[in-house]
Design a protein around this motif. Structure first.
Motif, PDB file in Angstrom:
ATOM      1  N   ARG A  59       0.736  -1.211  -0.108  1.00 32.58           N
ATOM      2  CA  ARG A  59       0.042   0.027  -0.263  1.00 32.58           C
ATOM      3  C   ARG A  59       0.866   1.180  -0.090  1.00 32.58           C
ATOM      4  NH1 ARG A  59      -3.398  -2.761   3.961  1.00 32.58           N
ATOM      5  NH2 ARG A  59      -5.493  -3.145   2.992  1.00 32.58           N
ATOM      6  N   ALA A  60       0.265   2.352  -0.606  1.00 31.15           N
ATOM      7  CA  ALA A  60       1.001   3.486  -0.822  1.00 31.15           C
ATOM      8  C   ALA A  60       0.790   4.337   0.819  1.00 31.15           C
ATOM      9  CB  ALA A  60       0.507   4.438  -1.726  1.00 31.15           C
ATOM     10  N   PRO A  61       1.711   4.956   1.093  1.00 28.46           N
ATOM     11  CA  PRO A  61       1.680   5.731   2.555  1.00 28.46           C
ATOM     12  C   PRO A  61       0.289   6.543   2.691  1.00 28.46           C
ATOM     13  CG  PRO A  61       3.898   5.601   1.720  1.00 28.46           C
ATOM     14  CD  PRO A  61       3.044   5.083   0.568  1.00 28.46           C
ATOM     15  N   SER A  63      -2.724   5.565   2.195  1.00 26.38           N
ATOM     16  CA  SER A  63      -3.803   4.898   1.520  1.00 26.38           C
ATOM     17  C   SER A  63      -4.186   3.563   2.066  1.00 26.38           C
ATOM     18  CB  SER A  63      -3.502   5.213  -0.056  1.00 26.38           C
ATOM     19  OG  SER A  63      -4.224   4.355  -0.802  1.00 26.38           O
ATOM     20  N   LYS A  66      -4.849   2.357  -2.893  1.00 26.67           N
ATOM     21  CA  LYS A  66      -3.928   2.446  -3.641  1.00 26.67           C
ATOM     22  C   LYS A  66      -2.435   1.944  -3.163  1.00 26.67           C
ATOM     23  CE  LYS A  66      -5.379   6.137  -6.961  1.00 26.67           C
ATOM     24  NZ  LYS A  66      -5.242   7.223  -7.673  1.00 26.67           N
ATOM     25  N   GLY A  67      -1.687   1.445  -4.097  1.00 26.06           N
ATOM     26  CA  GLY A  67      -0.194   0.980  -4.021  1.00 26.06           C
ATOM     27  C   GLY A  67       0.376   0.676  -5.194  1.00 26.06           C
ATOM     28  N   GLN A  68       1.417  -0.137  -4.961  1.00 29.77           N
ATOM     29  CA  GLN A  68       2.193  -0.919  -6.145  1.00 29.77           C
ATOM     30  C   GLN A  68       2.464  -2.066  -5.936  1.00 29.77           C
ATOM     31  OE1 GLN A  68       5.192   1.874  -6.843  1.00 29.77           O
ATOM     32  NE2 GLN A  68       6.499   1.182  -5.127  1.00 29.77           N
ATOM     33  N   ARG A  70       5.331  -5.095  -6.288  1.00 27.16           N
ATOM     34  CA  ARG A  70       6.786  -5.518  -6.558  1.00 27.16           C
ATOM     35  C   ARG A  70       6.872  -6.806  -6.986  1.00 27.16           C
ATOM     36  NH1 ARG A  70       6.728  -3.837  -0.507  1.00 27.16           N
ATOM     37  NH2 ARG A  70       6.783  -5.988  -0.133  1.00 27.16           N
ATOM     38  N   SER A  99      -3.384  -0.903  -9.698  1.00 21.76           N
ATOM     39  CA  SER A  99      -2.726  -0.232  -8.319  1.00 21.76           C
ATOM     40  C   SER A  99      -3.778  -0.101  -7.379  1.00 21.76           C
ATOM     41  CB  SER A  99      -2.579   1.310  -9.126  1.00 21.76           C
ATOM     42  OG  SER A  99      -4.032   1.953  -9.673  1.00 21.76           O
ATOM     43  N   LYS A 101      -4.829  -3.002  -5.967  1.00 16.49           N
ATOM     44  CA  LYS A 101      -4.402  -4.627  -5.626  1.00 16.49           C
ATOM     45  C   LYS A 101      -5.138  -5.738  -6.266  1.00 16.49           C
ATOM     46  CE  LYS A 101      -7.987  -5.361  -1.811  1.00 16.49           C
ATOM     47  NZ  LYS A 101      -8.055  -5.558  -0.359  1.00 16.49           N
TER      48      LYS A 101
END
Length: 294
Positions: A59-61, A63, A66-68, A70, A99, A101
């Motif tokens: 997860r994006a900080p 949020s 949303k995230g990305q 790896r 984006s 998940k």
């Protein structure tokens, strides 16, 4: 009667483990680790097994969604998996790493896809009309189409409909009607037109936006949506499926609503929870449902 539905054995999907608010899944040859807010227990497998995942979502900080991803070097961003069932249902799905998940498929819906396929075949109409609302990438749409239905697929996101079309083509099907539309506006118009359907599928989100910014909030809209749906169903020949994934949304709410709005005897009526079980035999709850047929 309160029922529990889960996915039957499927060579191209497996929930390997769950816990620590995560789930570890295999889609075809690729293993993914991604967030799951209801997996509050400890994982069954050691951390070393989780670290073998081909892709892991972070997860994006700040949020919650949303995230990305790896990715390990050999992990593609898109790939295909097969879905074959003993009843003859055969589909193919294109998966991708979004984006948010998601991968473009909710495998816990397998029992509903089989229900849709078999209930479409059971309709008396030569080509049953089926409406799929909040239809996402179209697994339920394709289950109905594979059974011979005249299907209208509606989602408010154009890109999602393109994805669903890719799944249709990969599954060697055609003839679906695609709509980018606000579900409530469309259903109200269909009621005014006197349209009737032999199958109706609802998978509404907890909240969302229509193509023109129309606001959707599940607890505010569901009662009216179900009332409109009742008017769209062929009184003598129909099936209906509603699925909800919203934390804290009890199946008893669906029971109260559907009992009041869809009166009368049903040849099939089921209500309860959908879950997946992992290798440690924990049951991961993933939504509530109600489905019935005349």
């Amino acid at each position: 009667m309160y029922d529990f539905l889960t996915t039957s054995p499927w060579p191209d999907y497996e929930l390997i483990d769950s816990g620590n608010f995560q789930k570890l899944e295999r889609f075809g040859p690729h293993v993914l680790a991604r967030p799951e807010p209801q997996a509050i227990w400890d994982p069954h497998l050691p951390l070393t097994e989780w670290e073998r995942a081909d892709a892991a979502f972070a997860r994006a900080p700040g949020s919650t969604e949303k995230g990305q991803w790896r990715l390990k070097p050999a992990m593609p961003e898109q790939w295909l998996i097969d879905y074959h069932r003993p009843d003859g249902l055969k589909l193919k799905f294109r998966l991708g790493l979004s984006s948010f998940k998601h991968v473009g498929l909710f495998p816990e819906q397998d029992p509903n896809w089989q229900f849709i396929y078999n209930q479409t075949k059971a309709r008396r109409a030569d080509q049953p009309r089926v409406l799929n609302l909040f239809a996402y990438t179209g697994a339920a749409t394709l289950a109905a189409r594979a059974a011979g239905a005249d299907v209208t697929h509606l989602d408010s996101v154009k890109q999602v409909n393109f994805w669903a079309r890719d799944n249709m083509e990969a599954s060697r099907l055609d003839g679906v009607r695609w709509l980018v539309e606000d579900a409530m506006k469309y259903v109200r118009r269909e009621v005014k037109r006197g349209s009737k359907y032999q199958g109706l599928i609802l998978d509404p989100p907890a909240y969302g936006r229509g193509p023109n910014g129309e606001k959707w909030q599940l607890e505010d809209e569901l009662n009216e949506l179900l009332k409109l749906s009742q008017q769209l169903l062929d009184p003598a020949d129909h099936f209906f499926v509603v699925n909800l994934y919203s934390l804290g949304f009890s199946a008893l709410i669906l029971d109260n609503l559907t009992t009041a709005i869809f009166p009368g005897p049903k040849a099939v009526r089921e209500l309860g929870e959908i879950y997946l079980h992992d290798a440690g035999q924990r049951k991961l709850p993933l939504g509530t449902f109600c489905r019935f047929a005349t």
